[in-house]
Design a protein around this motif. Structure first.
Motif, short mmCIF file in Angstrom:
data_model
loop_
_atom_site.label_atom_id
_atom_site.label_comp_id
_atom_site.label_asym_id
_atom_site.label_seq_id
_atom_site.Cartn_x
_atom_site.Cartn_y
_atom_site.Cartn_z
N ARG A 1 30.14 40.05 38.48
CA ARG A 1 31.47 40.14 37.85
C ARG A 1 31.75 41.55 37.33
NH1 ARG A 1 30.05 34.80 36.17
NH2 ARG A 1 29.18 35.60 34.21
N ASP A 2 30.71 42.21 36.82
CA ASP A 2 30.89 43.59 36.35
C ASP A 2 31.29 44.52 37.50
OD1 ASP A 2 30.28 42.86 33.80
OD2 ASP A 2 28.16 43.46 33.93
N LEU A 3 30.87 44.18 38.73
CA LEU A 3 31.22 45.00 39.90
C LEU A 3 32.56 44.61 40.50
CD1 LEU A 3 27.71 45.17 41.63
CD2 LEU A 3 28.90 47.00 40.39
N GLY A 4 33.27 43.69 39.83
CA GLY A 4 34.62 43.35 40.27
C GLY A 4 34.73 42.11 41.11
N ALA A 5 33.66 41.36 41.25
CA ALA A 5 33.71 40.16 42.08
C ALA A 5 34.43 39.04 41.34
CB ALA A 5 32.30 39.71 42.45
N SER A 6 35.19 38.24 42.08
CA SER A 6 35.86 37.08 41.50
C SER A 6 34.84 35.96 41.31
CB SER A 6 36.97 36.61 42.43
OG SER A 6 36.42 36.14 43.66
N PRO A 7 35.18 34.92 40.54
CA PRO A 7 34.24 33.81 40.37
C PRO A 7 33.79 33.21 41.70
CG PRO A 7 35.97 33.65 38.74
CD PRO A 7 36.36 34.77 39.67
N TRP A 8 34.72 33.06 42.66
CA TRP A 8 34.37 32.51 43.96
C TRP A 8 33.44 33.46 44.72
CZ3 TRP A 8 33.69 28.44 46.72
CH2 TRP A 8 33.61 28.52 48.11
#
Length: 270
Positions: free
Chosen positions: A173-180
């Motif tokens: 998530r810190d790298l910009g990934a969405s929950p999915w």
């Protein structure tokens, strides 16, 4: 001076040897007797060696229907495996956070493990009769098998997530990934071997289940029920040949699963 083993070591070693003989002795006897000659019987000694009874499996039998019962067990096992994996995964994800009623729901989930299997089978059969529905292998039988496989799958996934560090997801998530994306690219690859294990366990439990199938399959037998019905009627080694074939099939499924897990491990390491 080498280590001197005490009496306890030899007692435990002897116990282990007896355990192995008890575990694999009957299986070995069935495997050997399945190679009886055309005029061979159900007991030792062997009367010749041949593959006659394996060929007889594919012929029309006076009693029993191997092909249809095997197909039902295979299809049912695959369906139970798929549902067990999906539900166990979703339950594991849900129970990572505390919610109202989590504890009662957990105990309800695993309650069927402590109830005798034949009682579960009887209860489902009676329920279907009261509702005016006919028990069937793809209806009541499917549900009965899930009462056996789902608690094990859920417990396994609980153990997996209890040891899973949320820092990996936080990094995603810190790298910009969405929950999915975090779930698909971070979480799922890391727990994939465990999910495969849950699937294999679910398939094995369903494929071999007898007690919970006894009163829930309706007029069509699964393979364990068919084999049981044939034990009082079949007097030839064709029954042993069937046991050998189903055992080899189980080993092939296990070997394939181990191969897939090893392949996933290599990809993760590379």
């Amino acid at each position: 001076m080498g280590d001197r083993r005490g009496l306890g070591f030899y007692v435990l070693a002897g116990f282990f040897v007896l355990f192995v003989l008890f575990l694999y002795g009957p299986m070995s006897a069935i495997f050997i007797l399945s190679f009886q000659g055309p005029s061979g019987g159900l007991t030792f000694p062997l009367n010749g060696m041949s593959l006659h009874w394996f060929g007889n499996l594919f012929e029309k039998q006076a009693v029993g229907d191997f092909g249809a019962s095997f197909s039902r067990s295979l299809i049912l096992g695959l369906l139970v495996m798929a549902v067990t994996v999906v539900v166990a995964l979703l339950a594991g994800l849900a129970f990572r956070r505390h919610f109202l009623g989590a504890t009662p729901l957990f105990y309800l989930t695993i309650a069927s493990l402590v109830v005798p299997s034949i009682i579960v089978s009887l209860g489902i059969g009676v329920l279907y009769q009261q509702l005016g529905m006919r028990p069937s292998w793809f209806g009541s039988g499917f549900g009965a098998h899930l009462t056996w496989t789902l608690p094990f799958g859920v417990l396994i996934m609980f153990a997996v997530f209890n040891r899973f560090s949320p820092s990996y997801e936080e990094a995603g998530r810190d790298l910009g990934a969405s929950p999915w994306q975090t779930f698909w690219h971070v979480l799922l690859p890391m727990i994939a071997p465990s999910l495969i294990g849950v699937g294999l366990f679910g398939f094995s439990l369903s494929y071999d289940e007898f007690a919970r199938s006894l009163l829930t399959m309706g007029t069509y037998n699964t393979l364990p029920l068919e084999i049981y019905a044939m034990t009082t009627n079949v007097t030839t080694p064709v029954l042993y040949a069937l046991g050998t074939v189903t055992t080899l099939f189980s080993f092939l499924v296990i070997a394939g699963t181990v191969g897939v897990i090893a392949l996933i491990g290599r990809k993760r390491a590379s």
